[in-house]
Design a protein around this motif. Structure first.
Motif, PDB file in Angstrom:
ATOM      1  N   SER A 142      76.080  -2.687  12.521  1.00  0.00           N
ATOM      2  CA  SER A 142      74.959  -2.867  11.919  1.00  0.00           C
ATOM      3  C   SER A 142      73.537  -2.635  12.835  1.00  0.00           C
ATOM      4  N   GLY A 143      74.177  -2.130  14.042  1.00  0.00           N
ATOM      5  CA  GLY A 143      72.678  -1.919  14.962  1.00  0.00           C
ATOM      6  C   GLY A 143      71.906  -2.621  15.283  1.00  0.00           C
ATOM      7  N   MET A 144      72.277  -4.214  15.287  1.00  0.00           N
ATOM      8  CA  MET A 144      71.391  -5.205  15.732  1.00  0.00           C
ATOM      9  C   MET A 144      71.840  -5.479  17.274  1.00  0.00           C
ATOM     10  N   PRO A 145      70.809  -5.884  17.936  1.00  0.00           N
ATOM     11  CA  PRO A 145      71.032  -6.093  19.360  1.00  0.00           C
ATOM     12  C   PRO A 145      72.304  -7.125  19.509  1.00  0.00           C
ATOM     13  N   PHE A 146      73.150  -6.910  20.451  1.00  0.00           N
ATOM     14  CA  PHE A 146      74.547  -7.679  20.025  1.00  0.00           C
ATOM     15  C   PHE A 146      75.076  -7.795  21.616  1.00  0.00           C
ATOM     16  N   VAL A 147      75.540  -9.217  21.943  1.00  0.00           N
ATOM     17  CA  VAL A 147      76.104  -9.441  23.209  1.00  0.00           C
ATOM     18  C   VAL A 147      77.321 -10.243  22.859  1.00  0.00           C
ATOM     19  N   LEU A 148      78.485  -9.600  23.360  1.00  0.00           N
ATOM     20  CA  LEU A 148      79.803 -10.280  23.302  1.00  0.00           C
ATOM     21  C   LEU A 148      80.091 -11.097  24.355  1.00  0.00           C
ATOM     22  N   LEU A 149      80.486 -12.277  24.323  1.00  0.00           N
ATOM     23  CA  LEU A 149      80.977 -13.374  25.446  1.00  0.00           C
ATOM     24  C   LEU A 149      82.384 -13.425  25.523  1.00  0.00           C
ATOM     25  N   ASP A 150      82.737 -13.643  26.662  1.00  0.00           N
ATOM     26  CA  ASP A 150      84.121 -14.050  27.242  1.00  0.00           C
ATOM     27  C   ASP A 150      85.140 -13.362  26.371  1.00  0.00           C
ATOM     28  N   ASN A 151      85.173 -11.906  26.332  1.00  0.00           N
ATOM     29  CA  ASN A 151      86.227 -11.322  25.732  1.00  0.00           C
ATOM     30  C   ASN A 151      86.807  -9.963  26.557  1.00  0.00           C
ATOM     31  N   GLU A 152      87.967 -10.296  26.945  1.00  0.00           N
ATOM     32  CA  GLU A 152      88.411  -9.175  27.939  1.00  0.00           C
ATOM     33  C   GLU A 152      88.412  -7.824  27.371  1.00  0.00           C
ATOM     34  N   HIS A 153      88.529  -7.552  26.268  1.00  0.00           N
ATOM     35  CA  HIS A 153      88.840  -6.519  25.470  1.00  0.00           C
ATOM     36  C   HIS A 153      87.392  -6.178  24.888  1.00  0.00           C
ATOM     37  N   ARG A 154      86.275  -6.108  25.466  1.00  0.00           N
ATOM     38  CA  ARG A 154      84.936  -5.611  24.928  1.00  0.00           C
ATOM     39  C   ARG A 154      84.934  -4.127  24.626  1.00  0.00           C
ATOM     40  N   PRO A 155      84.772  -3.778  23.231  1.00  0.00           N
ATOM     41  CA  PRO A 155      84.540  -2.316  23.064  1.00  0.00           C
ATOM     42  C   PRO A 155      83.723  -1.620  23.684  1.00  0.00           C
ATOM     43  N   PRO A 156      83.823  -0.308  23.669  1.00  0.00           N
ATOM     44  CA  PRO A 156      82.795   0.493  24.497  1.00  0.00           C
ATOM     45  C   PRO A 156      81.413   0.542  23.765  1.00  0.00           C
ATOM     46  N   GLY A 157      80.486   0.575  24.272  1.00  0.00           N
ATOM     47  CA  GLY A 157      79.116   0.409  23.655  1.00  0.00           C
ATOM     48  C   GLY A 157      78.597  -0.929  23.278  1.00  0.00           C
ATOM     49  N   VAL A 158      79.573  -1.973  23.521  1.00  0.00           N
ATOM     50  CA  VAL A 158      79.037  -3.512  22.923  1.00  0.00           C
ATOM     51  C   VAL A 158      78.792  -4.060  24.466  1.00  0.00           C
ATOM     52  N   SER A 159      77.596  -4.605  24.699  1.00  0.00           N
ATOM     53  CA  SER A 159      77.431  -5.327  25.890  1.00  0.00           C
ATOM     54  C   SER A 159      77.889  -6.674  25.625  1.00  0.00           C
ATOM     55  N   GLY A 160      78.217  -7.361  27.097  1.00  0.00           N
ATOM     56  CA  GLY A 160      78.802  -8.425  27.086  1.00  0.00           C
ATOM     57  C   GLY A 160      78.731  -9.425  28.299  1.00  0.00           C
ATOM     58  N   GLY A 161      78.915 -10.524  28.269  1.00  0.00           N
ATOM     59  CA  GLY A 161      79.037 -11.629  29.303  1.00  0.00           C
ATOM     60  C   GLY A 161      80.351 -11.999  29.632  1.00  0.00           C
ATOM     61  N   ARG A 162      80.902 -11.872  30.788  1.00  0.00           N
ATOM     62  CA  ARG A 162      82.371 -12.205  31.117  1.00  0.00           C
ATOM     63  C   ARG A 162      82.520 -13.153  32.168  1.00  0.00           C
ATOM     64  N   ILE A 163      83.302 -14.011  32.034  1.00  0.00           N
ATOM     65  CA  ILE A 163      83.604 -14.745  33.448  1.00  0.00           C
ATOM     66  C   ILE A 163      84.656 -14.304  33.926  1.00  0.00           C
ATOM     67  N   ASP A 164      84.406 -14.124  35.356  1.00  0.00           N
ATOM     68  CA  ASP A 164      85.521 -13.618  36.197  1.00  0.00           C
ATOM     69  C   ASP A 164      86.507 -14.596  36.690  1.00  0.00           C
ATOM     70  N   PHE A 165      87.433 -14.809  35.747  1.00  0.00           N
ATOM     71  CA  PHE A 165      88.513 -15.681  36.071  1.00  0.00           C
ATOM     72  C   PHE A 165      89.546 -14.976  36.921  1.00  0.00           C
TER      73      PHE A 165
END
Length: 334
Positions: A142-165
């Motif tokens: 969709s092109g909207m600003p997007f942040v994906l959280l807690d997903n170890e398989h974040r696709p290229p180009g998607v920003s994320g927040g990860r917990i270093d388990f």
């Protein structure tokens, strides 16, 4: 490191330029206002549809400056992990004058695409806990600003927040080994699969155990539903299996607390006969008897950091990944 650029969201100004009309005319057309020629309305709507323009419905009909609406997608409103994340998102959004719409998938993978469609149609930006690749791609495309959280398989180009388990698991297993434990059962969330068919923390546990010289294998891992009852049932499996665990490390605090309570029902002394360690650092972990040792995650910081990433994307900046490192809080359960 910054990720590749996300698709640019089509704006009302883009539609106005392409249709050769003013921004106000586009607004009247998409909001079905009467002050516009019917033929012009139809032409503008055709252009908007062909360009993939999706206006925020929360903003429709508003008078004055347009508010930014941030969509927050969580798995389960009843899961005590999420309130602190929501609190961080709400606080950071409020500081920016944004409104927040919260959506829940009910921890059902099959609902994620439907929720993603709603998000794309209703909000200006999104922070989400999602697993389904199709739902993730729908929001990203969709092109909207997007942040994906807690997903170890974040696709290229998607920003994320990860917990270093990975680091957290090494600390937790190391703590138990230092206390003399050589047989550690891991209770894994059976509802949170990764690409290998089991939870990511499952793999991290086995890796950490191997690093500490333990002969860990799949037999050390017991599936559990993500609830107090699920932890209790999994502990029944551990005790019935004859595994001989002197310690239990659980996917999260809910499972750990359920398992610890069931162990005590069976006359197991905690921590003398069996130690327990959870993950996430819920407030509940401090209140149980005995208080639970846990890998504590700063969940409010995770939410605040995600909003900062969204705000940066709105300025055209590329954002990559925010990493939150869990902190081992040792209490009486271990």
């Amino acid at each position: 490191m910054p990720t590749s650029a996300r698709p640019r969201r089509i704006t009302i100004e883009d539609v106005a330029r392409s249709a050769g009309v003013s921004r106000q005319t586009v607004s009247r057309a998409v909001n079905d206002k009467p002050e516009i020629d019917p033929a012009t309305r139809q032409r503008v709507l055709r252009v908007a549809q062909s360009m993939g323009y999706r206006p925020s419905r929360f903003a429709r009909g508003m008078v004055g400056p347009r508010l930014t609406t941030l969509g927050l997608v969580i798995a389960d409103v009843l899961n005590p992990f999420f309130p602190e994340v929501v609190s961080g998102v709400l606080a950071a959004a409020d500081e920016r004058g944004w409104q927040v719409a919260v959506y829940s998938t009910g921890s059902a993978l099959e609902r994620e695409t439907a929720v993603a469609r709603t998000v794309v149609d209703h909000v200006d930006a999104c922070v989400a806990f999602l697993l389904d690749p199709g739902a993730i791609e729908l929001i990203h495309r969709s092109g909207m600003p997007f942040v994906l959280l807690d997903n170890e398989h974040r696709p290229p180009g998607v920003s994320g927040g990860r917990i270093d388990f990975a680091t957290g698991m090494r600390h937790a297993v190391g703590h138990l080994v230092e206390r003399g434990h050589r047989r550690i059962a891991m209770l894994d969330d059976r509802g949170r699969p990764d690409a290998g068919g089991h939870g990511t923390r499952h793999s991290l546990f086995l890796g950490a155990a191997a690093e500490h010289g333990l002969p860990a294998d799949e037999g050390w891992v017991f599936p559990a539903a993500n609830s107090l009852e699920g932890g209790a049932a999994a502990m029944d499996d551990v005790l019935a299996d004859g595994f001989g665990a002197t310690a239990v490390l659980a996917y999260n605090d809910l499972i750990a607390i359920g398992a610890m309570r069931r162990a005590r029902d069976h006359g197991v002394r905690v921590p003398e006969d069996c130690a327990f360690v959870g993950c996430d650092g819920l407030t509940l972990s401090r209140l149980v008897d005995p208080p639970l040792t846990t890998l504590t995650v700063d969940k409010e910081l995770l939410g605040r950091a995600a909003v900062r990433q969204v705000a940066a994307q709105m300025t055209g900046a590329a954002t990559g990944e925010t990493v939150i490192v869990p902190r081992l809080v040792v209490r009486a359960s271990s």
